[in-house]
Design a protein around this motif. Structure first.
Motif, short mmCIF file in Angstrom:
data_model
loop_
_atom_site.label_atom_id
_atom_site.label_comp_id
_atom_site.label_asym_id
_atom_site.label_seq_id
_atom_site.Cartn_x
_atom_site.Cartn_y
_atom_site.Cartn_z
N ALA A 22 34.79 37.37 36.47
CA ALA A 22 34.38 38.19 37.61
C ALA A 22 33.13 38.98 37.30
O ALA A 22 32.21 39.07 38.13
CB ALA A 22 35.52 39.14 37.98
N GLN A 23 33.05 39.54 36.13
CA GLN A 23 31.90 40.34 35.74
C GLN A 23 30.64 39.47 35.64
O GLN A 23 29.59 39.80 36.18
CB GLN A 23 32.19 41.01 34.40
CG GLN A 23 31.25 42.14 34.02
CD GLN A 23 31.61 42.71 32.66
OE1 GLN A 23 32.03 41.99 31.75
NE2 GLN A 23 31.44 44.01 32.51
N GLY A 76 47.93 42.82 35.59
CA GLY A 76 46.86 43.22 36.49
C GLY A 76 45.65 42.32 36.33
O GLY A 76 44.98 41.97 37.30
N GLY A 77 45.37 41.94 35.09
CA GLY A 77 44.26 41.03 34.82
C GLY A 77 44.47 39.68 35.47
O GLY A 77 43.54 39.08 36.03
N PHE A 80 43.96 40.08 39.23
CA PHE A 80 42.54 40.29 39.53
C PHE A 80 41.77 38.98 39.44
O PHE A 80 40.98 38.64 40.33
CB PHE A 80 41.96 41.30 38.55
CG PHE A 80 40.52 41.66 38.82
CD1 PHE A 80 40.19 42.72 39.64
CD2 PHE A 80 39.50 40.92 38.24
CE1 PHE A 80 38.86 43.04 39.90
CE2 PHE A 80 38.15 41.24 38.48
CZ PHE A 80 37.85 42.31 39.31
N LEU A 81 42.01 38.22 38.38
CA LEU A 81 41.28 36.95 38.18
C LEU A 81 41.61 35.94 39.27
O LEU A 81 40.72 35.23 39.76
CB LEU A 81 41.61 36.38 36.80
CG LEU A 81 41.03 37.17 35.61
CD1 LEU A 81 41.66 36.70 34.30
CD2 LEU A 81 39.52 37.02 35.55
N THR A 83 42.61 36.60 42.32
CA THR A 83 42.01 37.06 43.57
C THR A 83 40.53 36.72 43.61
O THR A 83 40.02 36.22 44.63
CB THR A 83 42.19 38.59 43.72
OG1 THR A 83 43.59 38.90 43.73
CG2 THR A 83 41.55 39.09 44.99
N TYR A 84 39.84 36.95 42.51
CA TYR A 84 38.41 36.66 42.47
C TYR A 84 38.17 35.15 42.53
O TYR A 84 37.18 34.69 43.13
CB TYR A 84 37.79 37.24 41.20
CG TYR A 84 36.34 37.63 41.38
CD1 TYR A 84 35.99 38.95 41.68
CD2 TYR A 84 35.32 36.69 41.27
CE1 TYR A 84 34.66 39.31 41.85
CE2 TYR A 84 33.99 37.05 41.45
CZ TYR A 84 33.68 38.36 41.74
OH TYR A 84 32.36 38.72 41.92
N VAL A 123 33.82 45.37 39.26
CA VAL A 123 34.15 44.14 38.53
C VAL A 123 34.28 44.39 37.03
O VAL A 123 34.77 43.54 36.29
CB VAL A 123 33.10 43.03 38.77
CG1 VAL A 123 33.09 42.62 40.23
CG2 VAL A 123 31.71 43.47 38.32
N LEU A 126 37.59 47.84 37.05
CA LEU A 126 38.84 47.48 37.73
C LEU A 126 39.34 46.11 37.31
O LEU A 126 40.28 45.58 37.89
CB LEU A 126 38.64 47.52 39.25
CG LEU A 126 38.27 48.88 39.85
CD1 LEU A 126 38.14 48.77 41.36
CD2 LEU A 126 39.29 49.94 39.46
N ASN A 127 38.71 45.53 36.30
CA ASN A 127 39.08 44.22 35.79
C ASN A 127 39.85 44.38 34.48
O ASN A 127 39.23 44.60 33.42
CB ASN A 127 37.82 43.37 35.58
CG ASN A 127 38.13 41.96 35.10
OD1 ASN A 127 39.30 41.62 34.88
ND2 ASN A 127 37.11 41.15 34.93
N HIS A 129 41.09 42.37 32.52
CA HIS A 129 40.72 41.40 31.49
C HIS A 129 39.62 41.96 30.58
O HIS A 129 39.55 41.63 29.39
CB HIS A 129 40.24 40.10 32.15
CG HIS A 129 40.07 38.98 31.18
ND1 HIS A 129 39.03 38.10 31.25
CD2 HIS A 129 40.80 38.62 30.11
CE1 HIS A 129 39.12 37.23 30.26
NE2 HIS A 129 40.18 37.53 29.56
#
Length: 213
Positions: A22-23, A76-77, A80-81, A83-84, A123, A126-127, A129
């Motif tokens: 994401a980043q 959460g990671g 998040f991944l 979703t992205y 990114v 809030l990520n 990972h």
């Protein structure tokens, strides 16, 4: 200060930073559009450097030893991944329509510097990972060195972050005429989604192994 340990930190730092989808995708996209890409690279570098230093000098062990917090960060990671990844696939689908792609690019270009900065912070901070790789993994490895060697390891990992983020931001800007083509953007979005799904799978697999253990 050992140059060998600096190089070791540099290599490990790259191996941790490169897969953070994401980043990297955000930096890449801003570079392709040449829209505040240097500012985005700077924000990502500073945030990563602070997290790396936090991990190497004590924070990694604290997070690794807190099972509840580690579980929250891991799950959460994964969320998040995924979703992205879904968002990247949706963008790849839209890229089939040149008009929709152009409209999306135009809307992004109109974003203010503040909105781009907030996006870069999102990114990164809030990520979960990012925390797993910089604070837990690099922190755990760096914590095994003697204090003087730990400084060299930290310098190497921070340099890796510096080279990587500015490299992809400036490289994407230079290659923008090619990378901004709808078909190329579509391929990039699909590859980013695949990478993030794979990383989410690895995180979930590791979490399940720890849970069973």
């Amino acid at each position: 200060m050992s140059s060998g340990i600096v190089l070791q930190g540099f290599g490990l730092g790259l191996s941790m930073i490169v897969p953070i989808g994401a980043q990297n995708a955000f930096v890449l996209n801003q570079g392709i559009r040449k829209h505040h890409h240097v500012a985005v690279a700077t924000i990502c570098f500073i945030c990563d450097a602070l997290l790396i230093l936090l991990g190497v000098f004590g924070g990694g062990a604290m997070l690794a030893n807190n099972e509840i917090l580690l579980n929250v960060v891991t799950l959460g990671g994964v969320a998040f991944l995924l979703t992205y990844a879904f968002q990247s696939l949706r963008q790849a689908w839209w890229a089939q329509n040149d008009d929709a792609s152009s409209a999306s690019t135009s809307a992004t270009a109109n974003k203010t510097l503040l909105s781009v900065i907030l996006g870069a912070l999102a990114v990164t901070l809030l990520n979960p990972h990012v925390y797993l790789d910089t604070v837990v993994v690099l922190g755990s490895i760096g914590g095994q060195f003697e204090p003087s060697q730990r400084n060299a390891f930290a310098i190497g990992t921070v340099l890796a972050s510096l080279v990587w983020f500015y490299g992809i931001a400036l490289g994407a800007a230079k290659l923008s005429p090619v990378l901004s083509k709808p078909r190329v953007r579509q391929v990039i979005d699909v590859l980013v989604a695949a990478m993030m799904i794979y990383v989410a799978y690895l995180l979930m697999q590791k979490w399940m192994m720890n849970w069973e253990g």
